[in-house]
Design a protein around this motif. Structure first.
Motif, PDB file in Angstrom:
ATOM      1  N   ARG A  13       0.834  -1.206   0.000  1.00  0.00           N
ATOM      2  CA  ARG A  13       0.000   0.000   0.000  1.00  0.00           C
ATOM      3  C   ARG A  13       0.867   1.254   0.000  1.00  0.00           C
ATOM      4  N   ARG A 127      -5.198   5.675  -9.497  1.00  0.00           N
ATOM      5  CA  ARG A 127      -6.266   5.373  -8.540  1.00  0.00           C
ATOM      6  C   ARG A 127      -6.786   3.954  -8.738  1.00  0.00           C
ATOM      7  N   TYR A 130      -4.120   1.501  -7.460  1.00  0.00           N
ATOM      8  CA  TYR A 130      -4.082   1.527  -6.001  1.00  0.00           C
ATOM      9  C   TYR A 130      -5.268   0.741  -5.427  1.00  0.00           C
ATOM     10  N   GLY A 131      -6.456   1.018  -5.927  1.00  0.00           N
ATOM     11  CA  GLY A 131      -7.639   0.331  -5.419  1.00  0.00           C
ATOM     12  C   GLY A 131      -7.593  -1.160  -5.651  1.00  0.00           C
ATOM     13  N   ASP A 228     -12.967  -1.786  -5.198  1.00  0.00           N
ATOM     14  CA  ASP A 228     -12.202  -0.614  -4.763  1.00  0.00           C
ATOM     15  C   ASP A 228     -11.560   0.101  -5.953  1.00  0.00           C
ATOM     16  N   ALA A 229     -11.045  -0.670  -6.902  1.00  0.00           N
ATOM     17  CA  ALA A 229     -10.403  -0.053  -8.070  1.00  0.00           C
ATOM     18  C   ALA A 229     -11.391   0.814  -8.831  1.00  0.00           C
ATOM     19  N   PHE A 232     -12.445   3.920  -6.596  1.00  0.00           N
ATOM     20  CA  PHE A 232     -11.416   4.969  -6.536  1.00  0.00           C
ATOM     21  C   PHE A 232     -11.250   5.669  -7.865  1.00  0.00           C
TER      22      PHE A 232
END
Length: 235
Positions: A13, A127, A130-131, A228-229, A232
């Protein structure tokens, strides 16, 4: 090994702070990345030391991966996990769409949430990446991993015919552990308002059910990461 994997996921992370254009929104920093790498290395060294003289590191790592169901045993299982993971992502998205219609829930406007402001300053591609790989491994290992280990231990006890084989014991232990895990997980998502807390609780329930059903972290990891991807990247 579980602690080594958990801290390594934390390091993943924080490694995003080295990606050009990434604006930290969860306290990520180069120093925390170095810290978590060091902690992960320390736990890994401890695991190796424990294995020496009793079993091989490779065998121990294999048992760890098998226990969490981190590798499919057949192509058919891999396809099933992919399908369940996609269904999990859809379920999480559906819950997120329904929650705003509940009048008792509140959310913090994006313009007032410092995390959302930081997210808006980061490119869509970053983003999304990251997600996809940052929150889900850490959260699934930390919250659903112990529940899966407990469930498998209870099933093993049932096969041995121990006192834990009694149905009320198994369901009481799993119910208590799942409730505690869900509450703790939801309590870590208070910054976005009660709507975010409710969604986190729903996420915990859905991913826990999927994990115990498939006896693997992979489908929940895939579904949670995909949701989440998309959340985000596109809100």
């Amino acid at each position: 090994m579980w602690l080594a994997a958990l801290t390594a996921a934390q390091a993943v992370r924080d490694v995003f702070t080295f990606v050009p254009g990434f604006v930290p929104w969860n306290g990520e920093s180069p120093s925390t990345f170095v810290t978590w790498v060091g902690v992960s290395t320390g736990f890994s060294a401890m695991a190796v030391a424990v294995c020496v003289g009793s079993t091989s590191v490779r065998a121990a790592a294999g048992r760890f991966a098998d226990g969490l169901g981190l590798w499919p045993t057949s192509r058919r299982q891999a396809v099933r996990w992919a399908a369940v993971g996609l269904a999990t992502a859809v379920a999480l998205w559906a819950v997120a769409q329904l929650l705003p219609y509940l009048p008792s829930l509140t959310s913090v406007p994006s313009a007032e949430d410092p995390r959302d402001i930081a997210v808006a300053q980061t490119s869509t591609l970053i983003r999304f990446g990251y997600g996809l790989i940052a929150p889900a491994p850490l959260e699934e290992l930390g919250f659903r991993g112990p529940l899966l280990a407990l469930w498998l231990a209870l099933l093993a006890a049932q096969r041995r015919g121990s006192w834990m084989a009694r149905r009320w014991v198994r369901w009481w232990l799993m119910g208590a552990a799942t409730t505690a895990s869900t509450i703790y997980f939801a309590a870590g998502h208070t910054l976005g308002g009660s709507a975010n807390v409710a969604h986190a609780a729903a996420c915990a329930v859905i991913t826990t059910a999927v994990t115990l059903w498939q006896r693997s972290l992979v489908p929940a990891l895939a579904g949670h990461g995909l949701y989440d991807a998309c959340a985000f990247a596109w809100g």
